[in-house]
Motif scaffolding. Structure first.
Motif, PDB file in Angstrom:
ATOM      1  N   LYS A 161       0.941  -1.230  -0.091  1.00 34.78           N
ATOM      2  CA  LYS A 161      -0.034  -0.001  -0.117  1.00 34.78           C
ATOM      3  C   LYS A 161       0.812   1.042  -0.015  1.00 34.78           C
ATOM      4  CE  LYS A 161      -3.837  -2.051   2.392  1.00 34.78           C
ATOM      5  NZ  LYS A 161      -3.410  -3.432   2.287  1.00 34.78           N
ATOM      6  N   ILE A 162       2.032   1.118  -0.897  1.00 35.33           N
ATOM      7  CA  ILE A 162       2.816   2.359  -0.804  1.00 35.33           C
ATOM      8  C   ILE A 162       2.518   3.248  -1.999  1.00 35.33           C
ATOM      9  CG2 ILE A 162       5.353   2.986  -1.281  1.00 35.33           C
ATOM     10  CD1 ILE A 162       5.413   1.907   1.327  1.00 35.33           C
ATOM     11  N   ASP A 163       2.312   4.423  -1.949  1.00 37.71           N
ATOM     12  CA  ASP A 163       2.391   5.416  -3.171  1.00 37.71           C
ATOM     13  C   ASP A 163       3.069   6.745  -2.775  1.00 37.71           C
ATOM     14  OD1 ASP A 163       1.597   7.251  -4.925  1.00 37.71           O
ATOM     15  OD2 ASP A 163      -0.313   6.975  -4.862  1.00 37.71           O
ATOM     16  N   VAL A 164       4.472   6.634  -3.612  1.00 42.63           N
ATOM     17  CA  VAL A 164       5.276   7.657  -3.024  1.00 42.63           C
ATOM     18  C   VAL A 164       5.769   8.467  -4.223  1.00 42.63           C
ATOM     19  CG1 VAL A 164       6.323   6.800  -0.963  1.00 42.63           C
ATOM     20  CG2 VAL A 164       7.264   5.805  -2.880  1.00 42.63           C
ATOM     21  N   THR A 165       6.472   9.421  -4.123  1.00 45.61           N
ATOM     22  CA  THR A 165       7.017  10.308  -5.048  1.00 45.61           C
ATOM     23  C   THR A 165       8.641  10.269  -4.813  1.00 45.61           C
ATOM     24  OG1 THR A 165       5.356  12.012  -5.332  1.00 45.61           O
ATOM     25  CG2 THR A 165       7.372  12.542  -6.108  1.00 45.61           C
ATOM     26  N   VAL A 166       9.337  10.049  -5.797  1.00 43.48           N
ATOM     27  CA  VAL A 166      10.806   9.884  -5.725  1.00 43.48           C
ATOM     28  C   VAL A 166      11.285  11.372  -6.191  1.00 43.48           C
ATOM     29  CG1 VAL A 166      12.832   8.601  -6.421  1.00 43.48           C
ATOM     30  CG2 VAL A 166      10.662   7.486  -6.065  1.00 43.48           C
ATOM     31  N   ALA A 167      11.955  12.169  -5.384  1.00 45.23           N
ATOM     32  CA  ALA A 167      12.453  13.304  -5.553  1.00 45.23           C
ATOM     33  C   ALA A 167      13.495  13.333  -6.706  1.00 45.23           C
ATOM     34  CB  ALA A 167      12.689  14.054  -4.334  1.00 45.23           C
TER      35      ALA A 167
END
Ligand code: FES
Length: 325
Positions: free
Chosen positions: A240-246
């Motif tokens: 359940k991961i939803d991340v932005t990679v900077a």
């Protein structure tokens, strides 16, 4: 997994520009310098947008009792680490991890061909000096964009003389891989450090010549992708991961920060331990590793999350089970 070494304090003792875009730093560790061998690198912690980021830089030249020497190429469209380094001055404090070596020089070969592209020369400076001083049969191919970007050229010319062949891309010059490899005796080693396209060219020539891949040693930098780094979106439904990679972070660093216990080894795109399955993709994968084959990269079924990036968004399957996250 890599051995965990502690961070220690250090200070910038001096710096000088060796090309318009390459700055050499002399870094003095609080606890004194440790011994290291050709091919070793230093891990440095820099603040990028206020967050600590780790970068690895090859150590330049023979060990110096006073400091560690590294050289940093300024990448204006990079992830920010080089710009952060360039903002440091004499007396600036930073954290380092003592030298480690994943690119050791085997001193028992009958001959050597050293190949460097751009800032990849930093790993080769002491290799060339060591081999020359031992009377080994060594030649070097060194390519850069222009004459002014051939870092440490005068030093290398003094050490190697006519055994150094350079190529300036701006002048349409190319390194003569086939000719140089054909002249090598059986058992000779080729060491390559440079951007991925150079490694691909060198490896193709090595294979064409019928040389064993075990005699080709290389180190790459994960900064050499097809696209300038940009932020991108990653989903891992299992966690359940939803991340932005900077822009300034790697996918692996971002997953670790999000609590995903990702598997890794080299963190340089070489071992494949961090490869994750791609479930769906919107956009393009910028494969920056040297582990997956060209066929696998074209298939876009896996990506090495330590160095590779995405232009768009991607959904991944983690190798780890949810209960250990
Ligand atoms: S950790 Fe080795 S390829 Fe990513």
């Amino acid at each position: 997994m890599q051995r965990i070494l502690p961070w220690t304090d250090a200070v910038i003792q001096s710096f000088r520009d060796v090309t318009p875009t390459v700055r050499e730093f002399c870094i003095q560790p609080a606890l004194g310098t440790a011994a290291y061998a050709p091919g070793a690198h230093l891990q440095v912690q820099v603040l990028v947008n206020g967050k600590p980021q780790t970068r690895s830089y090859s150590l330049v030249g023979a060990p110096d009792a006073a400091c560690y020497r590294i050289a940093v190429k300024r990448l204006d469209a990079g992830r920010g680490g080089s710009l952060a380094m360039w903002q440091l001055g004499v007396g600036s404090r930073l954290s380092i991890i003592e030298p480690q070596n994943h690119f050791p020089l085997d001193l028992n070969a009958p001959a050597y061909l050293l190949v460097a592209g751009g800032i990849g020369i930093t790993a080769m400076v002491w290799m060339a000096q060591t081999l020359s001083e031992r009377g080994a049969s060594v030649r070097m191919l060194f390519g850069a964009r222009s004459l002014s970007e051939l870092a440490f050229h005068d030093l290398l010319r003094k050490q190697l003389g006519s055994r150094l062949q350079t190529a300036k891309a701006e002048q349409g010059e190319q390194l003569e891989f086939d000719k140089e490899i054909a002249a090598l005796p059986k058992g000779a080693l080729m060491y390559v450090c440079g951007p991925l396209p150079m490694l691909d060219t060198a490896r193709a020539a090595w294979t064409r010549a019928g040389k064993p891949l075990s005699d080709l040693r290389f180190e790459t930098f994960g900064s050499s992708g097809r696209f300038a780094p940009k932020a991108f979106q990653v989903l891992i439904p299992r966690h359940k991961i939803d991340v932005t990679v900077a822009q300034e972070a790697s996918l692996l660093e971002t997953l670790e920060a999000a609590g995903v216990q990702a598997m890794y080894g080299c963190r340089r795109g070489e071992c494949g331990l961090c490869a994750m399955q791609i479930l769906s993709l919107s956009g393009e994968i910028d494969h920056r590793d040297v582990f997956l084959s060209a066929h696998e990269k074209a298939a876009n079924q896996r990506m090495c999350v330590c160095v590779s990036r995405v232009l768009g968004s991607v959904t991944l399957e983690s190798a780890y089970l949810p209960e250990i996250v």
